[in-house]
Design a protein around this motif. Sequence first.
Motif, mmCIF file in Angstrom:
data_model
loop_
_atom_site.group_PDB
_atom_site.id
_atom_site.type_symbol
_atom_site.label_atom_id
_atom_site.label_comp_id
_atom_site.label_asym_id
_atom_site.label_seq_id
_atom_site.Cartn_x
_atom_site.Cartn_y
_atom_site.Cartn_z
ATOM 1 N N TYR A 94 0.803 -1.222 0.000
ATOM 2 C CA TYR A 94 0.000 0.000 0.000
ATOM 3 C C TYR A 94 0.838 1.276 0.000
ATOM 4 N N ALA A 95 1.989 1.198 -0.705
ATOM 5 C CA ALA A 95 2.695 2.435 -1.042
ATOM 6 C C ALA A 95 1.826 3.206 -2.029
ATOM 7 N N PHE A 96 0.994 2.477 -2.767
ATOM 8 C CA PHE A 96 -0.050 3.043 -3.618
ATOM 9 C C PHE A 96 -1.189 2.030 -3.662
ATOM 10 N N ILE A 97 -2.388 2.475 -4.068
ATOM 11 C CA ILE A 97 -3.546 1.587 -3.943
ATOM 12 C C ILE A 97 -4.171 1.212 -5.278
ATOM 13 N N ASP A 98 -3.835 1.959 -6.342
ATOM 14 C CA ASP A 98 -4.434 1.648 -7.637
ATOM 15 C C ASP A 98 -3.499 2.128 -8.746
ATOM 16 N N TYR A 99 -3.937 2.006 -10.001
ATOM 17 C CA TYR A 99 -3.084 2.347 -11.133
ATOM 18 C C TYR A 99 -2.738 3.833 -11.160
ATOM 19 N N PRO B 54 9.008 10.036 -12.887
ATOM 20 C CA PRO B 54 10.070 10.913 -12.385
ATOM 21 C C PRO B 54 9.478 12.026 -11.523
ATOM 22 N N ASN B 55 10.125 12.285 -10.403
ATOM 23 C CA ASN B 55 9.674 13.227 -9.384
ATOM 24 C C ASN B 55 8.561 12.657 -8.514
ATOM 25 N N GLY B 56 8.053 11.465 -8.851
ATOM 26 C CA GLY B 56 7.109 10.792 -7.969
ATOM 27 C C GLY B 56 7.829 10.259 -6.745
ATOM 28 N N ALA B 57 7.092 10.000 -5.686
ATOM 29 C CA ALA B 57 7.702 9.641 -4.409
ATOM 30 C C ALA B 57 8.549 8.378 -4.487
ATOM 31 N N LYS C 82 5.882 8.213 3.801
ATOM 32 C CA LYS C 82 4.738 8.684 4.581
ATOM 33 C C LYS C 82 4.440 10.157 4.304
ATOM 34 N N ALA C 83 5.499 10.937 4.173
ATOM 35 C CA ALA C 83 5.313 12.363 3.885
ATOM 36 C C ALA C 83 4.631 12.573 2.536
ATOM 37 N N SER C 84 5.010 11.740 1.548
ATOM 38 C CA SER C 84 4.424 11.883 0.199
ATOM 39 C C SER C 84 2.938 11.529 0.202
ATOM 40 N N LEU C 85 2.530 10.694 1.160
ATOM 41 C CA LEU C 85 1.135 10.255 1.234
ATOM 42 C C LEU C 85 0.325 11.005 2.284
ATOM 43 N N GLY C 86 1.007 11.883 3.028
ATOM 44 C CA GLY C 86 0.318 12.611 4.074
ATOM 45 C C GLY C 86 -0.042 11.734 5.260
ATOM 46 N N ILE D 276 -5.657 1.160 7.200
ATOM 47 C CA ILE D 276 -5.446 0.151 8.248
ATOM 48 C C ILE D 276 -4.027 -0.395 8.182
ATOM 49 N N VAL D 277 -3.586 -0.743 6.970
ATOM 50 C CA VAL D 277 -2.250 -1.324 6.804
ATOM 51 C C VAL D 277 -1.170 -0.311 7.159
ATOM 52 N N ARG D 278 -1.329 0.913 6.736
ATOM 53 C CA ARG D 278 -0.322 1.946 7.046
ATOM 54 C C ARG D 278 -0.247 2.225 8.539
ATOM 55 N N ARG D 279 -1.382 2.089 9.212
ATOM 56 C CA ARG D 279 -1.413 2.322 10.659
ATOM 57 C C ARG D 279 -0.899 1.138 11.455
ATOM 58 N N ASP D 280 -1.332 -0.082 11.090
ATOM 59 C CA ASP D 280 -1.057 -1.250 11.916
ATOM 60 C C ASP D 280 0.123 -2.096 11.444
ATOM 61 N N VAL D 281 0.384 -2.092 10.133
ATOM 62 C CA VAL D 281 1.420 -2.960 9.582
ATOM 63 C C VAL D 281 2.748 -2.234 9.407
ATOM 64 N N TRP D 282 2.700 -1.036 8.876
ATOM 65 C CA TRP D 282 3.946 -0.323 8.585
ATOM 66 C C TRP D 282 4.895 -0.200 9.777
ATOM 67 N N PRO D 283 4.399 0.102 10.980
ATOM 68 C CA PRO D 283 5.344 0.195 12.119
ATOM 69 C C PRO D 283 6.109 -1.108 12.365
ATOM 70 N N ASN D 284 5.498 -2.246 12.013
ATOM 71 C CA ASN D 284 6.137 -3.543 12.253
ATOM 72 C C ASN D 284 7.046 -4.004 11.119
ATOM 73 N N ILE D 285 7.031 -3.298 10.007
ATOM 74 C CA ILE D 285 7.915 -3.648 8.889
ATOM 75 C C ILE D 285 8.779 -2.455 8.497
ATOM 76 N N ALA D 286 8.845 -1.468 9.386
ATOM 77 C CA ALA D 286 9.596 -0.251 9.094
ATOM 78 C C ALA D 286 11.066 -0.528 8.811
ATOM 79 N N ASP D 287 11.620 -1.537 9.466
ATOM 80 C CA ASP D 287 13.041 -1.857 9.279
ATOM 81 C C ASP D 287 13.356 -2.293 7.855
ATOM 82 N N GLU D 288 12.340 -2.726 7.111
ATOM 83 C CA GLU D 288 12.561 -3.134 5.721
ATOM 84 C C GLU D 288 13.019 -1.953 4.868
ATOM 85 N N LEU D 289 12.586 -0.763 5.227
ATOM 86 C CA LEU D 289 12.956 0.436 4.471
ATOM 87 C C LEU D 289 13.946 1.320 5.208
#
Length: 337
Positions: A109-114, A123-126, A331-335, A309-322
């Motif tokens: 869910y870095a993005f949700i659709d096309y 280019p210049n996208g997050a 997160k800043a690019s998505l607000g 939901i995923v950004r709130r509950d999942v991202w903190p637990n996989i933050a080390d991947e990035l």
Amino acid sequence: MRHHAKKLANYALVAATAAVLMGGSVQAETLRLSTLKKPGSEGEAAALRFADLVEQGTDGRIKIKVYPASQLGDWTEVYEQVIQGAVDMAMQPLATSSDKRLAITWFPYAFIDYDTARESLSPNGAVFSIVSDVLEPQGLTPLGVFGAGMGGAGFAKPVENVKDFDAKHDLKVRVWPGGITHRVLLERLGYNTATVPWAELYTGMQTGVVDGQVGGTANMTLESFEDITRTWVQYNTHFEGDWFIVNSATYANLEDKDRKVLLEAAQQVSAERFEDVAAADAAALATMREAGIDVVTFDKTELEELAAIVRRDVWPNIADELGEETLGKLKASLGVE
């Protein structure tokens, strides 16, 4: 004497002609591009389209020689060869072994659709900017993305209450070795998980060792698991794609106008593919329905709810991947706070 002079004149003409021809061959440069895509595939067609656009745009100064079906080596080997400059370009996945931050290319869910994928992967996208920053010290420059489709999950059994994101499912889903991002994602969505090698996945689903698989697209599931798939959930977990990458030194040695042509050609192919891939995914879902597979899709509101939901509950637990800095940029690019 006159015959000798004529002979010398002929030599001079031949020499002059050779010089012109040699001069033309020196000016023309051929770059080698490797891809996993097989001959006759849409991927190979895209690589050849890129090559044609480059040759046309540079008036033949640069030619791209496409090597499909991993003719130049396994994609992980080719990745290193592009870094070293032994291969000029590639259209393939990025190797997280070189930098784990490249997991952002399938981060859930870095993005949700096309539309959001296209914006972020331009280019210049997050995500494009993050990938560019990661690849720069490796000596690689990204030019564009050839999309394969939005990811989802396929099951050998019915799946109840799919749209209740807090429901518990008595189903075990295969994740790939090292697939931390999707393991945590699936567990949040109420599934059990198991690590199974790709080569054993079909048999594993067939015999009930696992009940499903995640990470691929609808088309990939039709190719490999159609006869054992009973349910397909189009979660849009990530956007599957191959990146156009070029050795940075090779790219820098080109004239400014030619670098612009390469970038614009890759972006044109990428843009054309975004239109095609949405239709290809829709066609794959239709084929699944015709084959008797239960297909579950979500509208934009539901996808936005799921992503939140995923950004709130999942991202903190996989933050080390990035890493904190890279995740912060995303997160800043998505607000997202």
